[in-house]
Design an enzyme around this catalytic site. Structure first.
Site, PDB file in Angstrom:
ATOM      1  CD  GLU A 198      -3.951  -2.392   8.217  1.00 50.74           C
ATOM      2  OE1 GLU A 198      -4.495  -3.476   8.431  1.00 50.74           O
ATOM      3  OE2 GLU A 198      -2.933  -1.996   8.828  1.00 50.74           O
ATOM      4  CG  ASP A 275      -1.525  -8.623   8.840  1.00 52.26           C
ATOM      5  OD1 ASP A 275      -0.510  -8.413   9.520  1.00 52.26           O
ATOM      6  OD2 ASP A 275      -2.490  -7.849   8.813  1.00 52.26           O
TER       7      ASP A 275
END
Length: 337
Positions: A198, A275
């Site tokens: 990420e 998320d």
């Protein structure tokens, strides 16, 4: 079920409790603890959500400080979990895996064990089938707390805890520096998930694979290294994609830039998740809408993602069978947005 959407928005495998506390629930939590909270809805939203100008994952993580400050007593942990799962149920989800870091929710009178026990109690009091993932945190001064998280996960492994995760600022605290924690997870016999690929590149995904992760949180930057892609495909490791979150943290500028199509074309297994519903101002329904409309997903491609999601989950066998039967037998997806 009081569903306000139609499939395919049924299963979320990557959802953080503290990043998904609604503003309504936040006001309740603040009120029960005497914590000051902005009276203006707009100001409260700015404290809890990414509105504009988020520069990086580190900046994004700043939005967790306020909601985490609300989760230091039993009643607050129970209420936020219960109301979150009720919200997911009303959205039409059939299964969810929620995660939190008990070390961030503890206070002097609340241990990690007690915090986890309270969240599990709330999970058992709602109709939505779900599993709990306990997150270790990246840092340089919380090694003992991480090992305590692993021990708590071991103790509750047959009672709703389904995995241990490593979360946090991966660019500041590289994955390979947590090898002792990973070894403890494997000794405990609990599945390991690692946030990687990420804020950091494909090397962090490689390290997560080598550490024995069965799923990767995000993992979108795996495409930077064909060898890492090969490893993921060969080992059947699923990437937990969170599109809006990745736009928030500046990895991609638009949904059209998001690499969903490239990941699928490379043969990778993926699932679509939120998320943090509040931090990213999103829902699972919205995430699916963005992906379907942006990439013109076919019915077969939607079915492929859904089946990979179910197979990657830690859901009970009956929940998996029910979902797979619907996904496989449905001839055409007609999501109602």
């Amino acid at each position: 079920m009081n569903s306000i959407n139609s499939y395919p928005a049924w299963i979320d495998l990557h959802l953080h409790i503290d990043g998904s506390i609604s503003m309504k629930t936040a006001r309740k939590l603040a009120g029960m603890q005497g914590i000051a909270i902005p009276s203006s809805p707009g100001e409260l939203q700015r404290r809890m959500s990414v509105i504009a100008g988020c520069a990086s994952l580190i900046d994004y993580l700043e939005r967790f400080k306020f909601p985490c400050s609300l989760l230091h007593i039993r009643e607050a942990l129970y209420l936020c979990t219960y109301e979150l799962l009720e919200e997911l149920y009303d959205q039409g989800l059939r299964y969810a895996e929620i995660r939190f870091a008990p070390q961030k929710s503890r206070a002097e009178q609340l241990t990690q064990y007690e915090a986890t026990e309270i969240v599990l109690r709330a999970m058992h009091d709602v109709a939505l089938p779900c599993g709990l993932i306990l997150s270790m945190m990246r840092g340089d001064d919380n090694h003992d707390q991480n090992l305590e998280t692993v021990e708590v996960a071991r103790q509750f492994a047959k009672q709703g805890v389904v995995a241990v995760d490593l979360a946090g600022a991966e660019s500041l605290y590289p994955t390979h520096t947590f090898s002792e924690e990973f070894a403890a997870v494997h000794r405990a016999g609990v599945p390991l998930i690692i946030h990687a690929g990420e804020a950091a590149g494909a090397d962090s995904v490689r390290e997560a694979i080598e550490a024995g992760a069965v799923r990767i949180g995000h993992g979108v930057r795996s495409l930077e290294d064909p060898e890492v892609v090969r490893m993921l495909v060969e080992r059947g490791i699923t990437l937990e994609l969170c599109p809006t979150s990745n736009l928030n943290t500046g990895i991609y500028r638009t949904y059209a830039d998001y690499p969903l199509r490239r990941l699928m074309d490379a043969g990778l297994r993926v699932c679509i998740n939120t998320d943090n519903m509040t931090v990213s101002s999103t829902t699972l329904q919205q995430e699916w809408r963005h992906m379907i409309q942006t990439f013109h997903l076919t019915d077969d491609e939607i079915r492929r993602i859904l089946c990979d999601t179910v197979n990657a989950s830690f859901a009970p066998a009956d929940v998996k069978s029910e979902c797979l039967a619907v996904f496989i037998n449905n001839k055409r997806w007609q999501p109602i947005w």
